[in-house]
Design an enzyme around this catalytic site. Structure first.
Site, PDB file in Angstrom:
ATOM      1  N   ASP A  88      -5.023  20.491  37.202  1.00 56.82           N
ATOM      2  CA  ASP A  88      -5.249  19.078  37.491  1.00 56.82           C
ATOM      3  C   ASP A  88      -6.618  18.666  36.948  1.00 56.82           C
ATOM      4  O   ASP A  88      -7.614  19.337  37.203  1.00 56.82           O
ATOM      5  CB  ASP A  88      -5.200  18.803  38.995  1.00 56.82           C
ATOM      6  CG  ASP A  88      -5.199  17.304  39.257  1.00 56.82           C
ATOM      7  OD1 ASP A  88      -4.245  16.629  38.820  1.00 56.82           O
ATOM      8  OD2 ASP A  88      -6.165  16.798  39.860  1.00 56.82           O
ATOM      9  N   ASP A 494      -5.519  -4.471  -8.712  1.00 57.76           N
ATOM     10  CA  ASP A 494      -4.394  -3.546  -8.912  1.00 57.76           C
ATOM     11  C   ASP A 494      -3.338  -4.221  -9.779  1.00 57.76           C
ATOM     12  O   ASP A 494      -3.439  -5.421 -10.075  1.00 57.76           O
ATOM     13  CB  ASP A 494      -3.813  -3.097  -7.558  1.00 57.76           C
ATOM     14  CG  ASP A 494      -3.321  -1.649  -7.612  1.00 57.76           C
ATOM     15  OD1 ASP A 494      -2.675  -1.291  -8.613  1.00 57.76           O
ATOM     16  OD2 ASP A 494      -3.590  -0.880  -6.660  1.00 57.76           O
ATOM     17  N   GLY A 520      -4.300  -6.904 -12.358  1.00 59.38           N
ATOM     18  CA  GLY A 520      -4.691  -6.478 -13.696  1.00 59.38           C
ATOM     19  C   GLY A 520      -4.506  -4.979 -13.837  1.00 59.38           C
ATOM     20  O   GLY A 520      -4.240  -4.286 -12.853  1.00 59.38           O
ATOM     21  N   ASP A 521      -4.653  -4.510 -15.069  1.00 57.54           N
ATOM     22  CA  ASP A 521      -4.495  -3.087 -15.358  1.00 57.54           C
ATOM     23  C   ASP A 521      -5.882  -2.525 -15.660  1.00 57.54           C
ATOM     24  O   ASP A 521      -6.528  -2.966 -16.625  1.00 57.54           O
ATOM     25  CB  ASP A 521      -3.571  -2.953 -16.576  1.00 57.54           C
ATOM     26  CG  ASP A 521      -3.333  -1.509 -16.964  1.00 57.54           C
ATOM     27  OD1 ASP A 521      -4.166  -0.643 -16.601  1.00 57.54           O
ATOM     28  OD2 ASP A 521      -2.323  -1.237 -17.637  1.00 57.54           O
ATOM     29  N   PHE A 522      -6.368  -1.580 -14.864  1.00 64.71           N
ATOM     30  CA  PHE A 522      -7.761  -1.156 -15.071  1.00 64.71           C
ATOM     31  C   PHE A 522      -7.975  -0.354 -16.357  1.00 64.71           C
ATOM     32  O   PHE A 522      -9.104  -0.117 -16.747  1.00 64.71           O
ATOM     33  CB  PHE A 522      -8.377  -0.482 -13.843  1.00 64.71           C
ATOM     34  CG  PHE A 522      -7.644   0.688 -13.234  1.00 64.71           C
ATOM     35  CD1 PHE A 522      -7.109   1.696 -14.013  1.00 64.71           C
ATOM     36  CD2 PHE A 522      -7.548   0.795 -11.843  1.00 64.71           C
ATOM     37  CE1 PHE A 522      -6.472   2.781 -13.437  1.00 64.71           C
ATOM     38  CE2 PHE A 522      -6.912   1.878 -11.248  1.00 64.71           C
ATOM     39  CZ  PHE A 522      -6.359   2.877 -12.059  1.00 64.71           C
ATOM     40  N   ARG A 537      -8.886   7.758  -4.510  1.00 69.40           N
ATOM     41  CA  ARG A 537      -7.663   8.497  -4.837  1.00 69.40           C
ATOM     42  C   ARG A 537      -7.080   8.058  -6.178  1.00 69.40           C
ATOM     43  O   ARG A 537      -5.875   7.881  -6.313  1.00 69.40           O
ATOM     44  CB  ARG A 537      -6.613   8.309  -3.738  1.00 69.40           C
ATOM     45  CG  ARG A 537      -7.079   8.784  -2.389  1.00 69.40           C
ATOM     46  CD  ARG A 537      -5.960   8.815  -1.388  1.00 69.40           C
ATOM     47  NE  ARG A 537      -5.227  10.053  -1.458  1.00 69.40           N
ATOM     48  CZ  ARG A 537      -3.906  10.144  -1.406  1.00 69.40           C
ATOM     49  NH1 ARG A 537      -3.165   9.077  -1.311  1.00 69.40           N
ATOM     50  NH2 ARG A 537      -3.321  11.322  -1.462  1.00 69.40           N
TER      51      ARG A 537
HETATM   52  C1  LIG Z   1     -10.373  12.911  30.332  1.00 73.94           C
HETATM   53  C2  LIG Z   1      -9.111  13.261  29.605  1.00 73.94           C
HETATM   54  C3  LIG Z   1      -7.935  13.551  30.276  1.00 73.94           C
HETATM   55  N1  LIG Z   1      -6.790  13.858  29.597  1.00 73.94           N
HETATM   56  C4  LIG Z   1      -5.535  14.155  30.283  1.00 73.94           C
HETATM   57  C5  LIG Z   1      -5.348  15.616  30.685  1.00 73.94           C
HETATM   58  C6  LIG Z   1      -4.271  15.507  31.735  1.00 73.94           C
HETATM   59  O1  LIG Z   1      -2.999  15.616  31.072  1.00 73.94           O
HETATM   60  C7  LIG Z   1      -4.419  14.094  32.283  1.00 73.94           C
HETATM   61  C8  LIG Z   1      -4.851  14.103  33.732  1.00 73.94           C
HETATM   62  O2  LIG Z   1      -3.707  14.134  34.524  1.00 73.94           O
HETATM   63  P1  LIG Z   1      -3.220  15.382  35.359  1.00 73.94           P
HETATM   64  O3  LIG Z   1      -2.699  14.846  36.642  1.00 73.94           O
HETATM   65  O4  LIG Z   1      -4.266  16.448  35.408  1.00 73.94           O
HETATM   66  O5  LIG Z   1      -2.037  15.977  34.491  1.00 73.94           O
HETATM   67  P2  LIG Z   1      -0.710  15.275  33.986  1.00 73.94           P
HETATM   68  O6  LIG Z   1      -0.253  14.197  34.926  1.00 73.94           O
HETATM   69  O7  LIG Z   1      -0.888  14.874  32.543  1.00 73.94           O
HETATM   70  O8  LIG Z   1       0.318  16.476  34.005  1.00 73.94           O
HETATM   71  P3  LIG Z   1       0.813  17.305  35.309  1.00 73.94           P
HETATM   72  O9  LIG Z   1       0.394  16.589  36.550  1.00 73.94           O
HETATM   73  O10 LIG Z   1       2.296  17.367  35.154  1.00 73.94           O
HETATM   74  O11 LIG Z   1       0.150  18.631  35.152  1.00 73.94           O
HETATM   75  O12 LIG Z   1      -5.437  13.472  31.519  1.00 73.94           O
HETATM   76  C9  LIG Z   1      -6.789  13.883  28.214  1.00 73.94           C
HETATM   77  O13 LIG Z   1      -5.748  14.158  27.604  1.00 73.94           O
HETATM   78  N2  LIG Z   1      -7.956  13.627  27.539  1.00 73.94           N
HETATM   79  C10 LIG Z   1      -9.112  13.310  28.168  1.00 73.94           C
HETATM   80  O14 LIG Z   1     -10.145  13.075  27.480  1.00 73.94           O
END
Ligand SMILES: Cc1cn([C@H]2C[C@H](O)[C@@H](COP(=O)(O)OP(=O)(O)OP(=O)(O)O)O2)c(=O)[nH]c1=O
Length: 632
Positions: A88, A494, A520-522, A537
Site C-alpha cells: 500500500d 515542407d 517547397g522542396d529544400f 530527422r
Molecule cells: C505517488 C505515486 C503513486 N503511484 C501509485 C502506486 C499505487 O499503485 C497507487 C497507490 O494506491 P494503492 O492503494 O497503494 O495501490 P492500488 O490501488 O494501485 O493497487 P492495490 O490496492 O490493488 O494494491 O499509486 C504511482 O504510480 N506513482 C506515484 O508517483
C-alpha cells in the site's frame, strides 16, 4: 546477476501479488519474478487517526490486503498460495495521509497541498507465507515499510489543472505519477524511486534475504542485512542450507518451512566483477519432487528471440484500435471487445492476454483495461500518442525487416521484395496515396511530439527571433518551440503535398500564429529567411550527394552568427549505441546514422563552427552550430 539468489528462492513457489496496481506488476515482472495477480478486495478504510505514524497505516493496509487474498484463495478457490505479497502506497504531507483522489477536485486539493513542498511517500509491504495443515490455513507474516522524500516545484494553477485533465492523477496516491507526466512536477527525490511508484524492490529483496538466508550460527554478526547478500555470501550460506532453508524465528517472521521442501539445488553460474565465474546454488524441485538441474536462463537472448512476437502483438492491438476502445469503455470483457472490433473471441482473448503479459493492459475480474502507458502512448488521440508510428512500423517497416536477410546479402533496401515496387515508385505513393501520406505523417508526428520538448530545450534558443524547420512536416516541433520561446516565429518548410495535409495535426485544428507553413522542396527551392535553421530527422535519410546539396543551400542562406540545429540520434564513437539508431540503419536507406565527431566534421565542412552536441536521453539528440563569421 547478484539478485537472482534472493528471488530464486521464490522460483518453485506459488507466488501471488495481491494488488491490481500495474506498476507493482511491472516492477516485479521486470526482475523476472513469476507470480499470479489476485487483486485484493480489502477496502482501504482503516481509521487513520488510530495510527500514530502514517507508515503504520500503510503497513496495516498492506497486511490486510494480503490477508484477504490469502484467505479468499484458501477458502473459495481451494488453492493455497505459498507466498502472498500485499502493498500500500500513501503520500504524507503535514502529518496528513493522502491516498488516491476520488475526483478531479480532490486531485486538485491534494496537488495544491504538495505544491512547492517536500513530502514523504510510504509504501507498506506485507509478505505472507502460507501453508495448509489439516485444511487450516497457517500464515506467517513479515512486513516492513520504505520512505522516500519527494519535492514538488512551485507549480501554477494552470499547470496543475492541465495535469489533472490528463487523467493521470486519478489512480495514484497523492494524485500524481512520478513515472510519467507527474515526473515533470518533481524537483528532487531522496530515496528509492520505485518505492514512489508503488513497490520498494530493494528493501523487498533485503527482506527476502533476511527470511531465506538467516545469519548462520557461526557468523552471528551478519544478523542485519543492510545490503542484499552478494553471490559469494549466498554460496557460503547455502553450505548450511539443509538446516537454514528452514526459516528462523525473527521479528515479524516465524519458522515456515518445517518439511525442508527443497529436493535439489540447481547450480547457477555467474561472473563476478573481475570476470571470474563463480557458482551459487538455488534450490529447485520439479513437480514430482524429482531433482532437476537448471542452467542460468539467457534472458536477454530469450527476450530477443521473442521480440518479434511482442512487437506484432502491439502492432495488431494498435491496428485494431483496442487501446482506443479500452480508453473509452474499459474495463471490457474479451467477448465485447471482439464484438466491437469484429474479431474472433478466442483470438482476441489471446491477444488481450498477450498485451496484459507485456504490461500494456491490466486484467481484472471486470475485464481488460489500459495501463497508464497505454492511455498515454497507445490510444490514438493522446498528445503523446505513438499510434501513428506503430502503424507505420507494422505496415511499412515490418515487411522491409522480414527481408532483412536479402537486404544484408545485397546491401540494399528491399522495397521490391516487400511491396513489389521500386524505392522511387514507393516514394511516389507518399505524394499520391492519401492513406500512405497520412500514415507517414502520423508516424512523423508521433515521434516529433514525443521528442519536441527535449529538442526545444536542449540549448537556450532565446536569442533567435525566427526559425525555419526544414522538412518540419506537421509542425509538432515548431509548436513546441513557440511555446518554449514566445518571441520566436517559426516557419515550417515542407513539400506542397505535406503542407496541404497539415491542418489535421494542428493543436486547435488549424494553423496558429506564430507558426507558419510554407511549401517547397529544400533541394530545389529557395529557403525562407531565418536566424535559426532546423533539420530534425532529415540528414540520416539522405545519401551524401543530397546532403551536399542541402547543407550547401543552408550554409549559403545562413548569415554569419546565425545557427543550424540538427536533431538526430547521435551514435557513440564506436557506432554501436544507442541500438535504436543502429537498428534503424538496417532499413538500408541510402542515408546513414552518424557519431558526434562525424556530425561535427560534416557541419564544419559546410562553414559551421562552434559545434555543440547535447545527448538528451530521449530518442533525438541535438547538435547546434553557428555559421562562421567572415572574419574567421
Ligand atoms: C505517488 C505515486 C503513486 N503511484 C501509485 C502506486 C499505487 O499503485 C497507487 C497507490 O494506491 P494503492 O492503494 O497503494 O495501490 P492500488 O490501488 O494501485 O493497487 P492495490 O490496492 O490493488 O494494491 O499509486 C504511482 O504510480 N506513482 C506515484 O508517483
Amino acid at each position: 546477476m547478484v539478485l537472482n539468489p534472493v528471488l530464486g528462492k521464490l522460483v518453485s513457489k506459488r507466488v501471488v501479488l495481491a494488488s491490481a496496481s500495474p506498476r507493482r506488476q511491472e516492477i516485479l515482472t521486470n526482475v523476472g519474478l513469476r507470480f499470479e495477480v489476485v487483486p485484493s478486495w480489502f477496502k482501504e478504510t482503516l481509521e487513520k487517526s488510530s495510527f500514530t505514524a502514517p507508515y503504520e497505516y500503510a503497513v496495516e493496509t498492506a497486511k490486510q490486503k494480503a490477508l484477504e487474498v490469502a484467505n479468499r484463495m484458501h477458502v473459495k478457490h481451494l488453492r493455497t498460495p505459498d507466498v502472498v505479497i500485499g502493498a500500500d502506497t500513501i503520500v504524507s504531507v503535514d502529518e496528513q495521509i493522502l491516498e488516491k483522489p476520488v475526483d478531479k477536485q480532490d486531485a486538485y486539493r491534494m496537488l495544491s497541498r504538495l505544491n512547492g513542498k517536500e513530502h514523504s511517500v510510504f509504501t507498506g509491504v506485507a509478505i505472507i507465507h502460507c501453508h495448509s495443515k489439516d485444511n487450516q490455513l497457517e500464515m506467517d507474516i513479515t512486513d516492513f515499510y520504505e520512505e522516500t522524500k519527494v519535492k514538488f516545484s512551485e507549480l501554477s494553477e494552470e499547470l496543475l489543472w492541465e495535469y489533472i485533465h490528463s487523467g493521470e492523477p486519478m489512480d495514484k496516491a497523492g494524485g500524481y505519477g512520478i513515472q510519467a507526466l507527474g515526473g515533470m512536477l518533481v524537483e528532487y527525490v531522496h530515496g528509492d524511486f520505485l518505492n514512489v511508484v508503488g513497490f520498494p524492490l530493494n528493501h523487498f529483496c533485503k527482506k527476502l534475504a533476511e527470511l531465506y538466508y538467516p545469519p548462520s550460527k557461526h557468523n552471528v554478526q551478519r544478523k542485519k542485512y543492510d545490503s542484499i547478500p552478494s553471490v559469494d555470501t549466498f554460496e557460503n550460506q547455502s553450505d548450511g542450507e539443509s538446516e537454514s532453508s528452514n526459516f528462523t524465528k525473527q521479528k515479524g517472521a516465524s519458522k515456515l518451512d518445517s518439511s525442508g521442501t527443497y529436493s535439489s539445488e540447481a547450480v547457477y553460474a555467474s561472473e563476478n566483477s573481475s570476470g571470474v565465474r563463480t557458482g551459487f546454488t538455488v534450490p529447485l524441485e520439479n513437480q514430482n519432487g524429482v531433482s532437476q538441474s537448471a542452467a542460468k536462463l539467457p534472458s536477454k537472448i530469450l527476450e530477443l528471440m521473442d521480440g518479434f512476437r511482442a512487437s506484432k502483438a502491439l502492432f495488431v492491438a494498435s491496428k485494431l484500435k483496442i487501446f482506443d476502445h479500452l480508453k473509452d469503455k474499459g474495463p471490457m470483457k474479451a467477448v465485447d471487445i471482439a464484438n466491437d472490433v469484429g474479431t474472433s473471441v478466442c483470438g482476441t482473448e489471446r491477444l488481450l492476454d498477450a498485451c496484459a503479459s507485456l504490461g500494456l493492459l491490466e486484467k481484472t475480474p471486470q475485464g481488460y483495461s489500459n495501463t497508464d502507458s497505454a492511455n498515454t502512448y497507445l490510444a490514438s488521440d493522446g498528445k503523446y500518442s505513438l499510434h501513428g508510428y506503430i502503424i507505420h512500423s507494422n505496415d511499412h517497416l515490418w515487411p522491409l525487416f522480414t527481408n532483412l536477410e536479402s537486404a544484408v546479402k545485397e546491401g540494399s533496401r528491399q522495397n521490391h521484395r516487400a511491396f513489389g515496387k521500386k524505392a522511387d515508385d514507393l516514394f511516389k505513393d507518399y505524394y499520391h496515396s492519401q492513406e500512405v501520406k497520412q500514415r507517414f505523417m502520423s508516424a512523423m508526428h508521433s515521434i516529433a511530439h514525443l521528442t519536441a520538448r527535449d529538442v526545444a530545450t536542449a540549448f537556450d534558443l532565446s536569442q533567435f527571433k525566427s526559425a525555419c524547420d526544414l522538412g518540419g512536416c506537421t509542425g509538432a516541433l515548431a509548436h513546441e518551440l513557440v511555446q518554449v520561446y514566445p518571441n520566436l516565429k517559426v516557419t515550417v518548410f515542407d513539400l506542397p503535398e505535406v503542407i496541404a495535409n497539415t491542418s489535421y495535426f494542428q493543436p486547435s485544428g488549424q494553423h496558429t500564429a506564430p507558426v507558419t507553413f510554407v511549401s517547397g522542396d529544400f533541394f530545389k527551392d529557395s529557403l525562407p529567411e531565418a536566424d535559426l535553421y532546423i533539420l530534425s530527422r532529415v540528414l540520416h535519410d539522405w545519401p551524401d550527394e543530397k546532403i551536399h546539396v542541402l547543407l550547401s543551400k543552408v550554409s549559403a542562406v545562413c548569415r554569419p552568427g546565425n545557427a543550424l540545429l540538427v536533431a538526430e540520434t547521435v551514435l557513440d564513437e564506436q557506432k554501436t549505441h544507442p541500438s535504436v539508431a543502429v537498428l534503424q540503419s538496417l532499413s538500408m536507406t541510402e542515408g546513414k546514422q552518424r557519431s558526434g565527431s562525424e556530425y561535427k566534421q560534416l557541419l564544419e565542412k559546410y562553414g559551421f563552427t562552434d559545434v555543440q552536441i547535447k545527448i538528451t536521453g530521449n530518442l533525438l539528440d541535438v547538435v547546434l552550430c553557428f555559421k562562421k563569421s567572415l572574419s574567421l
